[in-house]
Every structure is written in structure tokens, then in C-alpha cells.
Scaffold this motif. Sequence first.
Motif, PDB file in Angstrom:
ATOM      1  N   ILE A  81     -41.712  22.532 -14.543  1.00  0.00           N
ATOM      2  CA  ILE A  81     -41.884  21.226 -15.192  1.00  0.00           C
ATOM      3  C   ILE A  81     -42.622  20.291 -14.233  1.00  0.00           C
ATOM      4  O   ILE A  81     -42.356  20.257 -13.045  1.00  0.00           O
ATOM      5  CB  ILE A  81     -40.522  20.635 -15.582  1.00  0.00           C
ATOM      6  N   GLU A  82     -43.523  19.539 -14.780  1.00  0.00           N
ATOM      7  CA  GLU A  82     -44.395  18.644 -14.022  1.00  0.00           C
ATOM      8  C   GLU A  82     -43.636  17.687 -13.103  1.00  0.00           C
ATOM      9  O   GLU A  82     -42.420  17.489 -13.239  1.00  0.00           O
ATOM     10  CB  GLU A  82     -45.235  17.818 -15.001  1.00  0.00           C
ATOM     11  N   VAL A  98     -37.029  28.442 -15.626  1.00  0.00           N
ATOM     12  CA  VAL A  98     -37.541  27.080 -15.504  1.00  0.00           C
ATOM     13  C   VAL A  98     -37.242  26.507 -14.125  1.00  0.00           C
ATOM     14  O   VAL A  98     -36.102  26.560 -13.653  1.00  0.00           O
ATOM     15  CB  VAL A  98     -36.908  26.165 -16.577  1.00  0.00           C
ATOM     16  N   ALA A  99     -38.264  25.949 -13.502  1.00  0.00           N
ATOM     17  CA  ALA A  99     -38.108  25.123 -12.306  1.00  0.00           C
ATOM     18  C   ALA A  99     -38.574  23.718 -12.658  1.00  0.00           C
ATOM     19  O   ALA A  99     -39.222  23.500 -13.686  1.00  0.00           O
ATOM     20  CB  ALA A  99     -38.909  25.682 -11.140  1.00  0.00           C
ATOM     21  N   ILE A 100     -38.235  22.766 -11.820  1.00  0.00           N
ATOM     22  CA  ILE A 100     -38.684  21.388 -12.025  1.00  0.00           C
ATOM     23  C   ILE A 100     -39.157  20.839 -10.687  1.00  0.00           C
ATOM     24  O   ILE A 100     -38.543  21.092  -9.657  1.00  0.00           O
ATOM     25  CB  ILE A 100     -37.566  20.513 -12.623  1.00  0.00           C
ATOM     26  N   GLN A 101     -40.273  20.125 -10.719  1.00  0.00           N
ATOM     27  CA  GLN A 101     -40.841  19.575  -9.494  1.00  0.00           C
ATOM     28  C   GLN A 101     -40.320  18.148  -9.285  1.00  0.00           C
ATOM     29  O   GLN A 101     -40.641  17.242 -10.036  1.00  0.00           O
ATOM     30  CB  GLN A 101     -42.367  19.574  -9.567  1.00  0.00           C
ATOM     31  N   ILE A 102     -39.486  17.989  -8.267  1.00  0.00           N
ATOM     32  CA  ILE A 102     -38.874  16.705  -7.954  1.00  0.00           C
ATOM     33  C   ILE A 102     -39.739  16.004  -6.904  1.00  0.00           C
ATOM     34  O   ILE A 102     -40.120  16.614  -5.895  1.00  0.00           O
ATOM     35  CB  ILE A 102     -37.444  16.898  -7.429  1.00  0.00           C
ATOM     36  N   ALA A 103     -40.009  14.714  -7.121  1.00  0.00           N
ATOM     37  CA  ALA A 103     -41.048  14.082  -6.298  1.00  0.00           C
ATOM     38  C   ALA A 103     -40.913  12.571  -6.253  1.00  0.00           C
ATOM     39  O   ALA A 103     -40.097  11.959  -6.951  1.00  0.00           O
ATOM     40  CB  ALA A 103     -42.423  14.460  -6.847  1.00  0.00           C
ATOM     41  N   HIS A 104     -41.775  12.002  -5.431  1.00  0.00           N
ATOM     42  CA  HIS A 104     -42.006  10.551  -5.351  1.00  0.00           C
ATOM     43  C   HIS A 104     -43.456  10.378  -4.950  1.00  0.00           C
ATOM     44  O   HIS A 104     -43.938  11.021  -4.013  1.00  0.00           O
ATOM     45  CB  HIS A 104     -41.079   9.914  -4.311  1.00  0.00           C
ATOM     46  N   ALA A 105     -44.180   9.513  -5.664  1.00  0.00           N
ATOM     47  CA  ALA A 105     -45.613   9.362  -5.422  1.00  0.00           C
ATOM     48  C   ALA A 105     -45.933   8.585  -4.154  1.00  0.00           C
ATOM     49  O   ALA A 105     -47.056   8.659  -3.642  1.00  0.00           O
ATOM     50  CB  ALA A 105     -46.282   8.695  -6.618  1.00  0.00           C
ATOM     51  N   GLY A 106     -44.978   7.779  -3.646  1.00  0.00           N
ATOM     52  CA  GLY A 106     -45.280   6.997  -2.452  1.00  0.00           C
ATOM     53  C   GLY A 106     -46.458   6.071  -2.674  1.00  0.00           C
ATOM     54  O   GLY A 106     -46.529   5.350  -3.675  1.00  0.00           O
ATOM     55  N   ARG A 107     -47.410   6.099  -1.752  1.00  0.00           N
ATOM     56  CA  ARG A 107     -48.535   5.164  -1.828  1.00  0.00           C
ATOM     57  C   ARG A 107     -49.477   5.447  -2.999  1.00  0.00           C
ATOM     58  O   ARG A 107     -50.355   4.636  -3.306  1.00  0.00           O
ATOM     59  CB  ARG A 107     -49.321   5.179  -0.520  1.00  0.00           C
TER      60      ARG A 107
END
Length: 344
Positions: free
Chosen positions: A58-59, A99-108
Motif C-alpha cells: 500500500i502506498e 499485503v504490506a503498507i509503507q509507513i512514512a513522513h514526508a518531512g521537508r
Amino acid sequence: MSEKLFSPYQFKGLQLNNRVVMAPMCQYSVTAKDGIPNDWHQVHYVSRAVGGTGLIVIEMTDVEPDGRITDNDLGIWSDEHIPAFAKLVDGMHAHGSKVAIQIAHAGRKAEDAKQPVAPSVVTFPGEDYREPRALTTEEVEAMVQKFADGVRRAVQAGVDAIELHGAHGYLIHQFHSKLMNHREDVYGQDLARFGVEIIRAVKKEMPEDMPLIMRISAVEYADGGYDIEHTLDVARAYQAAGVDIFHISSGGEGPAGQRKPGNYPGYQVPFARRFREELNVPVIAVGLLDDSALAQAVIGNGDADLVAVGRGMLRDPYWANHAALALGVSKDKAAIAEQYSRGY
């Protein structure tokens, strides 16, 4: 390796029918801007499961509202997100995909945040980007917990694996890059520390047999950016902290300088092979691997354990089934849905 693209794959508790991965690709389709998956995501992802994909990632799904690239991105900062993700995961499971999921933070790179946050006050080039504010040490520590909380929710939603986004110039990448991290506290003295703390925190929220994947940019293309030797050092720290599989990409930190990305089919595969050989770790190769014969060769040559397909699956939800048939897999073993079997 004697394995082929359509041979099964198992690592820890993750059992895949084949080695085809749908790469995480932002859809920018959360029209309510609440981070919750909607009908578009249900159709988009479940159709790729019907199409025979072994593992669907997952995106990019963000751990706080201002961590999104845009306000139309997925989020997982609240327990209210869990039911919709659970429905989405159940739909893919029903058709045989894991199913996997991509956990993130865009930061700058958070375009819609009033003031993005980052390791340091270094603005991403381009008119769409605002000057970020440097996170305090206490805020960095709190951010680690936000990643852990996001992973807890994803696990509750039923995913089979977690992918942390440490590539393409987003927050984890920003911390382990000397181009973007000019801090003088502990998170600047050790460029891997932020990522390591996140890895340790999220592992506590995951079942013991659930793999943790890290997507990482093997090299940076901006002038003064790091090379693969730096990334391997960082990856060793991440591996020691608990990363099980690396998903090998490149760039994303800014406009390319003297070094340019190849942008031809398979241009990132040598990076994947280097990680696999030096770290003795499973890897996912990605980058214009849309040709089934090339994807097969990546597996057969021992360059990678799994192959991620992106744009090819945007064009064709049934890429995996069609690739299987093109590679000589019999119709009855190609995971073609019974409802569609008359078409083959």
C-alpha cells in the motif's frame, strides 16, 4: 539461484505465491483529505490482487497530517483509520495477495503543510516547497512514537508486513543524509540514529514473525550526495536494529547533479545485488522492471529475491497473470480468476 519469478517465496511468517511485488505508488486520491482509504483505493488495490500479484505494498501512508506529501494522501495517525484499512486488506487477502503498507513522513517534502518539519532548515528545491522548521530533539523523539503508533494500527488492520519509507528524500532519508541533516544533537552526530530508533520502536508493535521492510535510496544524485558505501553503513545499523528485507531504490533527495539516474530498465538492479551480497539479506529490486523476461532474469540471476513493478501495474492490473503466461506458466497455475478464465 534456481528460483523463478513465479516460484513461491517465504520469509518468517510471510508466504507469497510468487515473487511479484506491486510497488507502493501514491494515488493522491483521498478526496475527503482525512487520510482514510476510499472506493478508489478499494478498486485499485483489490484489482491487482485479482491480477495475481504476490505482495501488494500500500502506498505511502503518513503518521501525521502534516507528514503527507499532499492532503490527498493516505494517513494512519488515528485509530479511526483502522476500519477502512482493514476492509482494504481483507479485499486483497480474499484474492490471494499478501499485503504490506509503507509507513512514512514526508518531512521537508510535505507540499501542503503550512510549515514542513525536517532534521534541519534545508528547503527542497522547487516552487512547490516551503522552508521547513527543524524538529527539536524532543519532537524527534515524539516522531519515533508516531511511527510506532502508525505501525500498531496497520497491524490491527491485518497487514502481513510493514515497509518503512527511508528513501526518496522523505523524513527517514533526510535524517541519514548529510545533505539534509546538519544537526548538532545526537540525531546529527549519528545519521542512522533516527531510523534505528524507529525500527526498534515499530518492531515492538509487530508480531515476531512479521517481516519489516525498509525502502532505501542506495545513492543520491544531487551534487555532494552520498554513495552506496554510506548507504551500506547505514543499512548495517538498520539491519542490526531489526530490518529483515531491503527494498532498493535511489535518489529523490533533490535535482540530479553531475551524476544522473540511469532511467533504463534495470538501472537500479546492481544496487540491489550489492545489498544482497554484502549484507546477506533478502532484497526487493525495483525500477522499470516491467518486462516479464527482465523481471524473471533478476530473480534467476540472483540479483534479488523479489521484483517490484510500478508503472507496469498502473497500465495493467493483471500484470502478474499476464507475465506468468508470457513466461510459460500454465493457465491453471497462473492464478487467473475463474470469472475471467474464458478470456484466456
